[in-house]
Motif scaffolding. Structure first.
Motif, PDB file in Angstrom:
ATOM      1  N   GLN A 139       0.829  -1.214   0.000  1.00  0.00           N
ATOM      2  CA  GLN A 139       0.000   0.000   0.000  1.00  0.00           C
ATOM      3  C   GLN A 139       0.860   1.259   0.000  1.00  0.00           C
ATOM      4  OE1 GLN A 139      -3.279   0.210  -0.522  1.00  0.00           O
ATOM      5  NE2 GLN A 139      -2.919   2.404  -0.643  1.00  0.00           N
TER       6      GLN A 139
ATOM      7  N   ARG B 104       1.979   1.715  -3.569  1.00  0.00           N
ATOM      8  CA  ARG B 104       0.873   2.187  -4.404  1.00  0.00           C
ATOM      9  C   ARG B 104       0.619   3.685  -4.181  1.00  0.00           C
ATOM     10  NH1 ARG B 104      -2.552  -1.896  -6.595  1.00  0.00           N
ATOM     11  NH2 ARG B 104      -2.007  -3.930  -5.763  1.00  0.00           N
ATOM     12  N   THR B 105       0.607   4.099  -2.939  1.00  0.00           N
ATOM     13  CA  THR B 105       0.379   5.499  -2.609  1.00  0.00           C
ATOM     14  C   THR B 105       1.494   6.376  -3.158  1.00  0.00           C
ATOM     15  OG1 THR B 105      -0.806   4.864  -0.595  1.00  0.00           O
ATOM     16  CG2 THR B 105       0.018   7.125  -0.715  1.00  0.00           C
TER      17      THR B 105
ATOM     18  N   ILE C 291       3.470   5.800  -5.687  1.00  0.00           N
ATOM     19  CA  ILE C 291       3.428   5.851  -7.153  1.00  0.00           C
ATOM     20  C   ILE C 291       2.325   6.785  -7.630  1.00  0.00           C
ATOM     21  CG2 ILE C 291       2.864   4.512  -9.219  1.00  0.00           C
ATOM     22  CD1 ILE C 291       4.437   2.194  -7.958  1.00  0.00           C
ATOM     23  N   THR C 292       1.137   6.686  -7.040  1.00  0.00           N
ATOM     24  CA  THR C 292       0.022   7.522  -7.496  1.00  0.00           C
ATOM     25  C   THR C 292       0.243   8.989  -7.176  1.00  0.00           C
ATOM     26  OG1 THR C 292      -1.234   7.088  -5.466  1.00  0.00           O
ATOM     27  CG2 THR C 292      -1.684   5.676  -7.375  1.00  0.00           C
ATOM     28  N   GLU C 293       0.967   9.268  -6.107  1.00  0.00           N
ATOM     29  CA  GLU C 293       1.244  10.659  -5.741  1.00  0.00           C
ATOM     30  C   GLU C 293       2.533  11.168  -6.367  1.00  0.00           C
ATOM     31  OE1 GLU C 293       1.173  10.832  -1.493  1.00  0.00           O
ATOM     32  OE2 GLU C 293      -0.957  10.392  -1.382  1.00  0.00           O
TER      33      GLU C 293
END
Length: 74
Positions: free
Chosen positions: A27, A30-31, A33-35
């Motif tokens: 997680q 994922r966070t 990468i998206t930010e």
């Protein structure tokens, strides 16, 4: 748990021992990468490892440690 991080264009992988679970580490990646930010993990001794999320080639999530109970031999 032992985590190995492969970083793009770096021949050696990073290896850290952490108390985080595999789901928590996934997680966090994922966070990050998206930010478009940094993957930050803390090892068992309280040191932080910071890697640009865009440069992470892979994560090798090792087996989670289980705490032994009692006085049995290992």
């Amino acid at each position: 748990m032992e985590i190995k991080i492969g970083v793009n264009n770096i021949p050696r992988e990073l290896s850290i021992e952490t108390q985080a679970t595999a789901d928590e580490v996934e997680q966090a990646l994922r966070t990050a990468i998206t930010e478009g930010g940094l993957l930050t993990l803390t090892d068992e001794k309280g040191r932080r490892v910071v890697v640009p999320a865009a440069q992470v080639g892979y994560l090798d999530l090792g087996k989670e440690h289980s705490r032994p109970v009692g006085f049995g031999a290992v």
